[in-house]
Enzyme design. Structure first.
Site, PDB file in Angstrom:
ATOM      1  N   LYS A   1       1.091   4.194  -2.684  1.00  0.00           N
ATOM      2  CA  LYS A   1       0.764   5.587  -2.346  1.00  0.00           C
ATOM      3  C   LYS A   1       1.912   6.521  -2.732  1.00  0.00           C
ATOM      4  O   LYS A   1       1.688   7.671  -3.124  1.00  0.00           O
ATOM      5  CB  LYS A   1       0.462   5.707  -0.849  1.00  0.00           C
ATOM      6  CG  LYS A   1      -0.883   5.097  -0.434  1.00  0.00           C
ATOM      7  CD  LYS A   1      -2.063   5.858  -1.014  1.00  0.00           C
ATOM      8  CE  LYS A   1      -3.382   5.460  -0.376  1.00  0.00           C
ATOM      9  NZ  LYS A   1      -4.533   6.114  -1.013  1.00  0.00           N
TER      10      LYS A   1
ATOM     11  N   TYR B   1       0.843  -1.207   0.000  1.00  0.00           N
ATOM     12  CA  TYR B   1       0.000   0.000   0.000  1.00  0.00           C
ATOM     13  C   TYR B   1       0.875   1.253   0.000  1.00  0.00           C
ATOM     14  O   TYR B   1       0.627   2.203  -0.762  1.00  0.00           O
ATOM     15  CB  TYR B   1      -0.879  -0.073   1.242  1.00  0.00           C
ATOM     16  CG  TYR B   1      -1.622   1.177   1.645  1.00  0.00           C
ATOM     17  CD1 TYR B   1      -2.828   1.526   1.041  1.00  0.00           C
ATOM     18  CD2 TYR B   1      -1.159   1.983   2.699  1.00  0.00           C
ATOM     19  CE1 TYR B   1      -3.537   2.649   1.464  1.00  0.00           C
ATOM     20  CE2 TYR B   1      -1.859   3.095   3.127  1.00  0.00           C
ATOM     21  CZ  TYR B   1      -3.046   3.437   2.498  1.00  0.00           C
ATOM     22  OH  TYR B   1      -3.747   4.537   2.920  1.00  0.00           O
TER      23      TYR B   1
HETATM   24  N1  LIG Z   1      -8.424   5.856   7.128  1.00  0.00           N
HETATM   25  C1  LIG Z   1      -7.176   6.264   7.251  1.00  0.00           C
HETATM   26  O1  LIG Z   1      -6.577   6.228   8.337  1.00  0.00           O
HETATM   27  C2  LIG Z   1      -6.436   6.793   6.038  1.00  0.00           C
HETATM   28  C3  LIG Z   1      -5.161   7.367   6.229  1.00  0.00           C
HETATM   29  C4  LIG Z   1      -4.479   7.864   5.124  1.00  0.00           C
HETATM   30  C5  LIG Z   1      -5.035   7.786   3.859  1.00  0.00           C
HETATM   31  N2  LIG Z   1      -6.267   7.224   3.712  1.00  0.00           N
HETATM   32  C6  LIG Z   1      -6.795   7.143   2.359  1.00  0.00           C
HETATM   33  O2  LIG Z   1      -8.079   7.726   2.294  1.00  0.00           O
HETATM   34  C7  LIG Z   1      -8.828   7.078   1.267  1.00  0.00           C
HETATM   35  C8  LIG Z   1     -10.162   6.641   1.814  1.00  0.00           C
HETATM   36  O3  LIG Z   1      -9.952   5.697   2.845  1.00  0.00           O
HETATM   37  P1  LIG Z   1     -11.076   5.345   3.922  1.00  0.00           P
HETATM   38  O4  LIG Z   1     -10.394   5.249   5.211  1.00  0.00           O
HETATM   39  O5  LIG Z   1     -12.234   6.224   3.737  1.00  0.00           O
HETATM   40  O6  LIG Z   1     -11.431   3.844   3.450  1.00  0.00           O
HETATM   41  P2  LIG Z   1     -12.799   3.003   3.490  1.00  0.00           P
HETATM   42  O7  LIG Z   1     -12.367   1.578   3.574  1.00  0.00           O
HETATM   43  O8  LIG Z   1     -13.746   3.531   4.512  1.00  0.00           O
HETATM   44  O9  LIG Z   1     -13.421   3.279   2.048  1.00  0.00           O
HETATM   45  C9  LIG Z   1     -12.777   2.858   0.878  1.00  0.00           C
HETATM   46  C10 LIG Z   1     -13.837   2.557  -0.176  1.00  0.00           C
HETATM   47  O10 LIG Z   1     -13.145   2.142  -1.374  1.00  0.00           O
HETATM   48  C11 LIG Z   1     -13.874   1.096  -1.955  1.00  0.00           C
HETATM   49  N3  LIG Z   1     -13.018   0.288  -2.829  1.00  0.00           N
HETATM   50  C12 LIG Z   1     -12.099  -0.646  -2.459  1.00  0.00           C
HETATM   51  N4  LIG Z   1     -11.579  -1.226  -3.546  1.00  0.00           N
HETATM   52  C13 LIG Z   1     -12.157  -0.632  -4.622  1.00  0.00           C
HETATM   53  C14 LIG Z   1     -12.034  -0.831  -6.019  1.00  0.00           C
HETATM   54  N5  LIG Z   1     -11.226  -1.768  -6.535  1.00  0.00           N
HETATM   55  N6  LIG Z   1     -12.775  -0.046  -6.850  1.00  0.00           N
HETATM   56  C15 LIG Z   1     -13.631   0.883  -6.329  1.00  0.00           C
HETATM   57  N7  LIG Z   1     -13.801   1.086  -5.020  1.00  0.00           N
HETATM   58  C16 LIG Z   1     -13.065   0.332  -4.180  1.00  0.00           C
HETATM   59  C17 LIG Z   1     -14.397   0.289  -0.766  1.00  0.00           C
HETATM   60  O11 LIG Z   1     -15.490  -0.548  -1.120  1.00  0.00           O
HETATM   61  C18 LIG Z   1     -14.761   1.397   0.208  1.00  0.00           C
HETATM   62  O12 LIG Z   1     -16.129   1.759   0.079  1.00  0.00           O
HETATM   63  C19 LIG Z   1      -7.958   5.937   0.763  1.00  0.00           C
HETATM   64  O13 LIG Z   1      -7.247   6.360  -0.378  1.00  0.00           O
HETATM   65  C20 LIG Z   1      -7.008   5.714   1.902  1.00  0.00           C
HETATM   66  O14 LIG Z   1      -5.805   5.115   1.503  1.00  0.00           O
HETATM   67  C21 LIG Z   1      -6.993   6.729   4.765  1.00  0.00           C
END
Ligand SMILES: NC(=O)c1ccc[n+]([C@@H]2O[C@H](COP(=O)([O-])OP(=O)(O)OC[C@H]3O[C@@H](n4cnc5c(N)ncnc54)[C@H](O)[C@@H]3O)[C@@H](O)[C@H]2O)c1
Length: 266
Positions: free
Chosen positions: A157, A153
């Site tokens: 990123k 991951y």
């Molecule tokens: N939550 C954290 O701590 C955090 C920290 C840094 C960055 N991020 C980034 O923020 C973004 C959102 O993360 P989040 O925490 O809201 O995650 P989340 O798991 O709540 O939501 C992610 C969504 O992406 C969808 N998804 C997964 N694979 C997919 C695919 N192949 N095609 C289309 N949709 C797909 C999932 O079904 C889900 O609804 C991501 O890019 C994540 O890497 C999150």
């Protein structure tokens, strides 16, 4: 309203940060395509937006599939017109020890997190270039800037930051802006499994954040909407950490080394 009638695709829009962004763009007048690989999630969020009087279209899209992505962009064009703002937000992080990581896990995390952004960006850039304007916003992570676990991951990123710069430079002359946000820990459903194992995990993690707490999706939304808006008209190729100060330094470590008391108010 900053995004009146703007056409916005949000991948991974069915949960967490993507869901919140979908609501925030819709509340500012955008037509929002909620794209998610999980059908019920895409439909639920698009339904919430419509119920609130906004314009929205659910798309069942796996961002790793070129044909899914093509259909998503075609359906968007038919419903609302060409895509003007793309938020590459879908990602996948699998908790597994590096030595035990299978090729499938590596490919799965990298494909969703990086290849998905490639496919979606490629699919919308033609229309953006023709229009002479457009915005792509890549949701990266602090994992792109330093090591915090999840090797596949994190590599993806970091790759996303390179893609951000490449597209910003290549398509800047066509009026397209491409930026990235690198969030720290956010309170979203992505943490559910870890939280089930350790209900106090957010409080533990908060200790490492200079601002003394983890982030909420709202903390990222303000930055995302700004970067997508005309207020950021001369910002491109930028990476904005939205991380409560995490990547600025590590006082916690120094305090443990020099035994300096932690004098932060509680
Ligand atoms: N939550 C954290 O701590 C955090 C920290 C840094 C960055 N991020 C980034 O923020 C973004 C959102 O993360 P989040 O925490 O809201 O995650 P989340 O798991 O709540 O939501 C992610 C969504 O992406 C969808 N998804 C997964 N694979 C997919 C695919 N192949 N095609 C289309 N949709 C797909 C999932 O079904 C889900 O609804 C991501 O890019 C994540 O890497 C999150």
């Amino acid at each position: 309203m900053r995004f009146q009638d703007r056409v916005v695709i949000i991948t991974g829009g069915g949960s967490g940060l993507g869901r919140l962004l979908a609501h925030r763009f819709a509340a500012e007048g955008a037509a929002v395509i909620v794209a998610d690989v999980i059908a019920e999630r895409a439909r639920a969020v698009a339904g919430e937006i419509s119920d609130a009087g906004g314009a929205s279209l659910p798309q069942i899209t796996d961002v790793t599939s070129a044909s899914d992505v093509r259909s998503m962009v075609a359906a968007t064009r038919e419903a609302f017109g060409p895509v003007e703002i793309l938020i590459n937000n879908a990602a996948k992080a699998t908790d597994v020890d590096f030595l035990g990581m299978s090729e499938e896990v590596w490919d799965g995390d990298v494909d969703v997190t990086l290849k998905g952004a490639f496919l979606c960006s490629q699919a919308v850039l033609g229309d953006m270039v023709e229009a002479g304007s457009g915005v792509i916003l890549n949701i990266s992570s602090v994992n792109a800037l330093a090591y915090y676990g999840n090797e596949a991951y994190s590599a993806a990123k970091a790759g996303l930051l390179s893609l951000t710069r490449s597209l910003a430079v290549r398509y800047g002359p066509s009026g397209v802006r491409v930026n990235a946000i690198a969030p720290g820990t956010l309170r979203t459903p992505a943490w559910e499994k870890r939280r089930a194992r350790d209900p106090g995990i957010f409080e533990q993690v908060a200790r490492w954040y200079p601002l003394g707490r983890i982030g909420e999706p709202e903390d990222v939304a303000g930055a995302a909407l700004f970067l997508a808006s005309e207020e950021a008209a001369w910002i491109s190729g930028a990476v904005l950490p939205v991380d409560g100060g995490l990547t600025a330094g590590n006082l916690q470590m120094m305090q443990e080394i020099v035994k300096e008391p932690d004098d932060r108010p509680r």
